[in-house]
Design an enzyme around this catalytic site. Structure first.
Site, PDB file in Angstrom:
ATOM      1  N   CYS A   1      -1.760 -10.086  21.313  1.00 55.84           N
ATOM      2  CA  CYS A   1      -2.486  -9.530  20.167  1.00 55.84           C
ATOM      3  C   CYS A   1      -1.957 -10.200  18.908  1.00 55.84           C
ATOM      4  O   CYS A   1      -0.771 -10.070  18.588  1.00 55.84           O
ATOM      5  CB  CYS A   1      -2.316  -8.016  20.076  1.00 55.84           C
ATOM      6  SG  CYS A   1      -3.022  -7.364  18.531  1.00 55.84           S
TER       7      CYS A   1
ATOM      8  N   LYS B   1      -8.796  -1.286   4.813  1.00 54.79           N
ATOM      9  CA  LYS B   1      -9.560  -1.933   3.749  1.00 54.79           C
ATOM     10  C   LYS B   1     -11.055  -1.767   3.975  1.00 54.79           C
ATOM     11  O   LYS B   1     -11.808  -1.478   3.056  1.00 54.79           O
ATOM     12  CB  LYS B   1      -9.229  -3.425   3.708  1.00 54.79           C
ATOM     13  CG  LYS B   1      -8.041  -3.744   2.835  1.00 54.79           C
ATOM     14  CD  LYS B   1      -7.886  -5.252   2.719  1.00 54.79           C
ATOM     15  CE  LYS B   1      -6.505  -5.587   2.198  1.00 54.79           C
ATOM     16  NZ  LYS B   1      -6.149  -6.976   2.435  1.00 54.79           N
TER      17      LYS B   1
ATOM     18  N   HIS C   1       0.845  -1.191   0.000  1.00 54.35           N
ATOM     19  CA  HIS C   1       0.000   0.000   0.000  1.00 54.35           C
ATOM     20  C   HIS C   1       0.883   1.246   0.000  1.00 54.35           C
ATOM     21  O   HIS C   1       2.114   1.149  -0.049  1.00 54.35           O
ATOM     22  CB  HIS C   1      -0.986  -0.015   1.172  1.00 54.35           C
ATOM     23  CG  HIS C   1      -0.347  -0.194   2.520  1.00 54.35           C
ATOM     24  ND1 HIS C   1       0.536   0.708   3.048  1.00 54.35           N
ATOM     25  CD2 HIS C   1      -0.452  -1.201   3.436  1.00 54.35           C
ATOM     26  CE1 HIS C   1       0.926   0.294   4.238  1.00 54.35           C
ATOM     27  NE2 HIS C   1       0.370  -0.872   4.494  1.00 54.35           N
TER      28      HIS C   1
ATOM     29  N   CYS D   1      -6.063  -3.472  21.926  1.00 51.61           N
ATOM     30  CA  CYS D   1      -4.794  -3.094  21.327  1.00 51.61           C
ATOM     31  C   CYS D   1      -5.025  -1.786  20.563  1.00 51.61           C
ATOM     32  O   CYS D   1      -5.925  -1.714  19.734  1.00 51.61           O
ATOM     33  CB  CYS D   1      -4.316  -4.174  20.361  1.00 51.61           C
ATOM     34  SG  CYS D   1      -3.044  -3.559  19.241  1.00 51.61           S
TER      35      CYS D   1
HETATM   36 ZN   LIG Z   1      -2.263  -5.259  17.968  1.00 48.60          ZN
END
Ligand SMILES: [Zn+2]
Length: 511
Positions: A126, A302, A18, A144
């Site tokens: 995470c 996205k 990207h 997170c």
């Molecule tokens: Zn994270």
């Protein structure tokens, strides 16, 4: 000859390239070209990180075999960077045997030096970050902050690297070396992170959970944690490309890391401590930039549909305009990118400013004096002031290569363009030429503008290499070869009598 080693982070292949990937990697290319023009030999690396749980999950989802998936993704990243005219010297793939062997060698060494130990661990994990989190890392809702997801409790046995004992060393080191982490705002952020106790670093993942990784050399039930493996690419790249210690040391002595603000913990804490443990010099600097955000400062994602695909943008505005936008519009903080900002940069900065200058100067010369660069007469105050101004910009010192230099270069280009347009308008050769005995003065004005255009596009070459070379050819100057080492830009060096070509519109109207 001085050597500099520039790196970008290596990118996870679970996503398509990207605009963020394009930005960091283009900035490295620009810095490399700036340094090469000043006679510095540069080794520049970028590439992909092919391990870890996220890549493993994406490979499985894709339906291809893992190796096939990794090959395809590496090819996509490499070709996007090539299309953006990025002159990297080595494309990193962490799946290379040479890299894997180096990582295993380091693990063995650290293990035998008793710097790695095994323990049972229970922590918040995470998956997006592939990192264990402390409660202090999470936002007020316990999520997170990067992934807006609640971390899961993970209970497992893992290997840890003893880094906690280096905490005060690192704090002192960052405080003493003010240019190590740039710009200063990120240095402060790292020091704030280091206000919390630093735990030992979990550097393994059990194979029951992750298999896409480098096998632990002394325990076949584990793979190496993806970040531990990825950071070592900066060392293995040099080892794979240069034989012998002396070239390694020459490049290592001037190592510059580039990266977005999401990598500060890994690069400014874990990596610096790893280097201390491995007894290697610290980098000259870690250059951090903010992120690109969409309209209204909203992070691109996205699901929001505001992600910018660099290749689609390239089809619309061309490679050089992307390179120019990204280098001129990034600030110290997060910076905005959206179609209207891109359009205004293209039209105002490129087409109307530097594009129009070239077109007008060439057209007027061709119409009145044929296809040769006119011989200038005596310079008057007007030209002398302009020369002093250009010479001042050319003298900018770059003994400390940084992202700031690339950003400032883009803005200098615009300032020079404005100055030259103003000079051209004020001198008004289309009026002058109607007066008696004014031919010499008109020729002086045209020569000064064309020579100014030469200086402008030679300076702009690192940012817009293709356009710069097209322009240099049009005004009868020499192109800058891609393998350039040392190119001294000077005012007044355009040769009178050189052939001028019919100008083209270098930044045509967008449809
Ligand atoms: Zn994270």
């Amino acid at each position: 000859m001085k050597r500099v080693y520039i790196t970008t982070p290596i990118y996870y292949v679970n996503d398509d390239p990207h605009i963020g990937h394009a930005h960091t990697t283009i900035m490295g290319d620009i810095l490399k070209r700036i340094l090469k023009m000043r006679g510095v030999q540069v080794f520049y690396t970028t590439g992909v990180d092919e391990h870890g749980q996220k890549n493993q999950a994406s490979a499985h989802e894709s339906g291809f075999s893992v190796n096939n998936y990794l090959d395809q993704k590496a090819t996509v990243f490499k070709s996007v960077f090539e299309k953006l005219n990025i002159s990297f010297d080595f494309f990193v793939r962490t799946s290379r045997e040479g890299h894997k062997n180096y990582v295993k060698q380091v693990l063995d060494e650290l293990f035998s030096n008793k710097l790695i130990y095994k323990k049972y661990y229970e922590g918040l994990y995470c998956l997006g970050c592939e990192q264990f989190k402390k409660t202090s890392d999470l936002d007020e809702n316990g999520l997170c902050p990067d992934h807006k997801k609640e971390p899961e409790i993970q209970k497992e046995v893992n290997y840890f690297l003893k880094i906690s004992e280096y905490q005060s060393w690192l704090i002192n080191c960052i405080k003493k070396n003010k240019t190590l982490i740039q710009p200063t705002v990120y240095q402060k952020e790292v020091l704030a992170m280091l206000n919390e106790p630093l735990d030992d670093w979990c550097i393994s993942r059990p194979k029951s959970r992750v298999t896409l990784g480098i096998d632990f050399p002394f325990d076949s039930n584990f793979v190496t944690y993806v970040w531990f493996d990825a950071l070592l690419n900066y060392i293995s790249n040099l080892k794979l490309n240069f034989e012998g210690e002396s070239e390694f040391n020459n490049y290592w002595a001037n190592l510059i890391h580039l990266g977005g603000k999401d990598i500060i913990k890994t690069h400014c804490i874990y990596w610096l401590i790893m280097l201390k443990i491995l007894d290697l010099n610290l980098p000259k600097s870690i250059q951090i930039h903010g992120h690109w955000v969409g309209k209204g400062g909203i992070k691109m994602s996205k699901s929001l549909g505001n992600v910018i695909d660099p290749l689609k943008l390239q089809q619309r505005i061309g490679t050089d305009a992307i390179r120019f936008f990204l280098s001129s519009k990034m600030t110290n903080k997060d910076s905005r990118i959206n179609p209207s900002l891109i359009k205004s940069c293209y039209e105002n900065d490129l087409a109307n400013n530097i594009g129009n200058l070239l077109y007008r100067a060439c057209k007027f010369t061709l119409k009145n004096f044929g296809d040769k660069v006119p011989e200038p007469g005596d310079l008057i105050e007007r030209e002398k002031i302009l020369h002093l101004f250009l010479e001042k910009i050319l003298k900018v010192n770059i003994s400390q290569p940084s992202l700031k230099i690339s950003y400032e270069l883009a803005n200098s280009i615009l300032i020079i363009g404005n100055k030259l347009n103003k000079y051209f308008n004020d001198a008004a050769p289309w009026k002058l030429i109607k007066g008696k005995n004014k031919e010499k003065e008109v020729k002086t004005v045209l020569y000064t503008v064309l020579d100014g255009v030469k200086v402008l596009f030679e300076l702009a070459y690192p940012i817009i290499p293709n356009t710069a070379n097209e322009v240099l050819e049009i005004i009868g100057a020499n192109r800058i070869p891609d393998r350039i080492i040392n190119h001294n830009i000077q005012v007044g060096k355009l040769k009178p009598g050189s052939k001028i070509l019919s100008p083209k519109i270098i930044f045509p109207k967008l449809v």
